[in-house]
Design an enzyme around this catalytic site. Structure first.
Site, mmCIF file in Angstrom:
data_model
loop_
_atom_site.group_PDB
_atom_site.id
_atom_site.type_symbol
_atom_site.label_atom_id
_atom_site.label_comp_id
_atom_site.label_asym_id
_atom_site.label_seq_id
_atom_site.Cartn_x
_atom_site.Cartn_y
_atom_site.Cartn_z
ATOM 1 N N LYS A 185 0.725 -1.256 0.207
ATOM 2 C CA LYS A 185 0.230 -0.043 -0.147
ATOM 3 C C LYS A 185 1.030 0.995 0.024
ATOM 4 C CE LYS A 185 -4.394 -1.843 0.401
ATOM 5 N NZ LYS A 185 -4.570 -2.758 -0.534
ATOM 6 N N CYS A 378 31.771 1.336 33.548
ATOM 7 C CA CYS A 378 31.095 2.173 34.341
ATOM 8 C C CYS A 378 30.460 1.809 35.319
ATOM 9 C CB CYS A 378 30.161 3.478 33.074
ATOM 10 S SG CYS A 378 30.169 5.023 33.556
ATOM 11 N N HIS A 504 33.809 4.637 28.769
ATOM 12 C CA HIS A 504 32.887 4.087 27.792
ATOM 13 C C HIS A 504 33.462 3.403 26.649
ATOM 14 C CE1 HIS A 504 29.105 4.697 29.824
ATOM 15 N NE2 HIS A 504 29.491 5.615 30.284
ATOM 16 N N GLU A 506 32.468 1.541 23.914
ATOM 17 C CA GLU A 506 31.644 1.162 23.449
ATOM 18 C C GLU A 506 31.533 2.587 22.829
ATOM 19 O OE1 GLU A 506 29.061 2.447 26.568
ATOM 20 O OE2 GLU A 506 30.707 1.457 27.065
#
Length: 536
Positions: A185, A378, A504, A506
């Site tokens: 759609k 942390c 941190h 990451e």
């Protein structure tokens, strides 16, 4: 050098992946030899994301210069070689804060301060500042077309094309193809583009999120009713790994269409790096099971960078990483053994607040006493400090000032100079800070260096007066801040892999350059799994 601008908007529903689309476009343009910058315009009135609940807004991404920003900036940095800063995330709150301060200082010389031109001009000024010295600036507008709060940003980018010219600015609109009884759609896409055109913006390119490729007749229909050239109607196909998106877009010729619209000459794209990433993801040589212990695990966006960094660690080792999200409160009620016994590694995640803290401490204890690879980040490092202090260093009431203010045995607490600033944010350590690692430590071998810099987001620190007791009991303080001697990393010599850090890591991991700590952690988990399997 004339900077070219790409503005990305979204329609139909929120959460379609504008951030991934923007990041993937950045990756494609970099692969063609262009320099890029990426920016997020957020319509909310908060000044930044720092005070927003992870359950509502997801992860707070921290830049090198210490800005607390939208999680999409994490996508931008992971997919490209750019390092972004506070100027690359602009909110309505920041805009109005700046304008009100100028008005109070009399800078408008008595004129009536209005949305047009003052708010719009401030938005345009910030876009220009965030786009210096690059070939292409990619600007994502948060929210969806039709939202009241996003109207000033849309008016600003409409004017931007008028100011810079048709050849220097393009609009890309991201929409959703709805499936009803397996029929595609297109009406929601038509209405979304119609709403955008009412504002005065005609998109050059449509990216249509879909669970199946768009057939030619569907593209033709969308083109007819949106006035977008058929070849510029792009399938944004659902994929297993978000790192496939640049390749999917390239197959749809999106990068070719962009440079054609912007009248740019570039080299052919070099996408072998991305092809290798996807191949490693789809064809792992094995798998590891990681217990991801946190308090926001119901909302996986709360740990977006951490999720991705663990996947990157798997890519570095040709392994699939199965993340088992563990609510630390469940460990408190059910016990660590029941939940963690089958895991190949345990990660205790960052967070704020006392809820679930004892469960995290139990997870640390389980990993330490059973010689299971452990990674604390942390708050995870602070929990490791508390667990070790209680059970090994003779400090049975050890805790954190965050949980037990005034406790004389708080091995983690505010530094004296932080007292009185808790409510202002002034006590937070945010952004990049250096650390010096012990030369003979595991973490120094992992980094291949004794001098590093990593990003922080925390308020509480390890109290140095307790360090001698911790070291006498066998803990290695392997990393410190060079000037203030704050504890940055810890490890255990008699453990197969027990590392925790106050920062941190990451936030700096990329799929094509996995962070060494995550690569080493996943390697240790795989080794532990192999040994455990051979024993049985």
């Amino acid at each position: 050098m004339q900077t070219k601008y790409i503005f990305i908007t979204g329609g139909v529903v929120s959460g379609l992946g504008k951030g991934i689309a923007a990041a993937s476009i950045g990756a494609l343009l970099e692969s063609r030899g262009l320099s890029v910058s990426l920016m997020k315009l957020d319509p909310y009135i908060n000044v930044d994301a720092g005070t927003m609940s992870p359950f509502q807004h997801g992860e707070v991404f921290v830049t090198e210069d210490g800005a607390e920003t939208d999680l999409d900036l994490g996508h931008y940095e992971r997919y490209t070689h750019t390092t972004l800063g506070r100027g690359h995330n602009c909110t309505t709150g920041q805009i109005y804060d700046t304008i009100i301060r100028k008005e109070r200082a009399g800078e408008y010389l008595g004129r009536t301060v209005q949305v047009v031109p003052h708010v719009i001009d401030e938005i345009k000024t910030r876009i220009i500042k965030a786009s210096q010295n690059v070939d292409v600036s990619i600007v994502e507008i948060g929210g969806t077309v039709g939202d009241i709060e996003s109207l000033p940003f849309l008016e600003a980018i409409r004017q931007f094309r008028h100011d810079t010219g048709m050849d220097n600015t393009i609009f890309i609109h991201l929409t959703l193809i709805v499936f009803a009884s397996e029929e595609m759609k297109t009406k929601p896409t038509q209405h979304s583009v119609g709403k955008l055109r009412e504002i005065g913006i005609q998109p050059n390119i449509l990216i249509c999120r879909s669970k199946a490729p768009l057939p030619e007749n569907v593209k033709k229909k969308i083109s007819l009713f949106t006035n977008v050239p058929e070849q510029s109607v792009i399938t944004g196909l659902d994929v297993k790994s978000v790192y496939e998106v640049p390749l999917i877009f390239h197959q749809e010729r999106l990068d070719d269409i962009i440079v054609e619209n912007l009248r740019m000459w570039t080299r052919s794209p070099k996408l072998q790096e991305w092809a290798e990433i996807v191949d490693r993801f789809k064809n792992p040589l094995g798998e590891v099971n990681i217990a991801f212990v946190g308090k926001y695990v119901q909302q996986k966006d709360s740990y977006e960078s951490l999720n991705e960094a663990l996947i990157h660690g798997g890519l570095a080792n040709h392994l699939s990483v199965n993340l088992h999200y563990v609510n630390s409160e469940d460990i408190e009620t059910q016990g660590a053994d029941k939940i963690l016994a089958s895991m190949d590694g345990i990660l205790v995640a960052p967070g704020f607040g006392e809820r679930g803290a004892e469960g995290k401490i139990q997870a640390v204890h389980y990993a330490r006493t059973r010689n299971i690879p452990f990674f604390g980040i942390c708050l995870g490092m602070q929990m490791a400090i508390i667990e070790f202090a209680r059970n090994m260093a003779g400090i049975p009431k050890a805790n954190s000032g965050e949980f037990t203010p005034g406790n004389p045995d708080n091995v983690v607490d505010l530094m004296p100079e932080q007292e009185g600033f808790q409510e202002t944010g002034g006590s937070m350590r945010l952004g990049g800070y250096p650390a010096v690692l012990k030369a003979d430590s595991l973490i120094a071998r992992i980094y291949g260096s004794t001098e590093i810099s990593e990003r922080h987001r925390h308020r509480y620190e390890v109290m140095n007066q307790f360090v001698p007791k911790l070291e006498q009991a066998g803990m290695v303080i392997s990393g410190r801040h060079p000037e203030r001697h704050l504890v940055e990393t810890i490890e255990l010599k008699d453990h197969r892999w027990f590392v925790a850090c106050q920062f941190h890591p990451e936030l700096k991991s990329k799929p094509f350059k996995p962070h060494p700590l995550f690569a080493s952690f996943i390697e240790a988990c795989n080794q532990y799994k192999s040994e455990r399997t051979s024993d049985t």
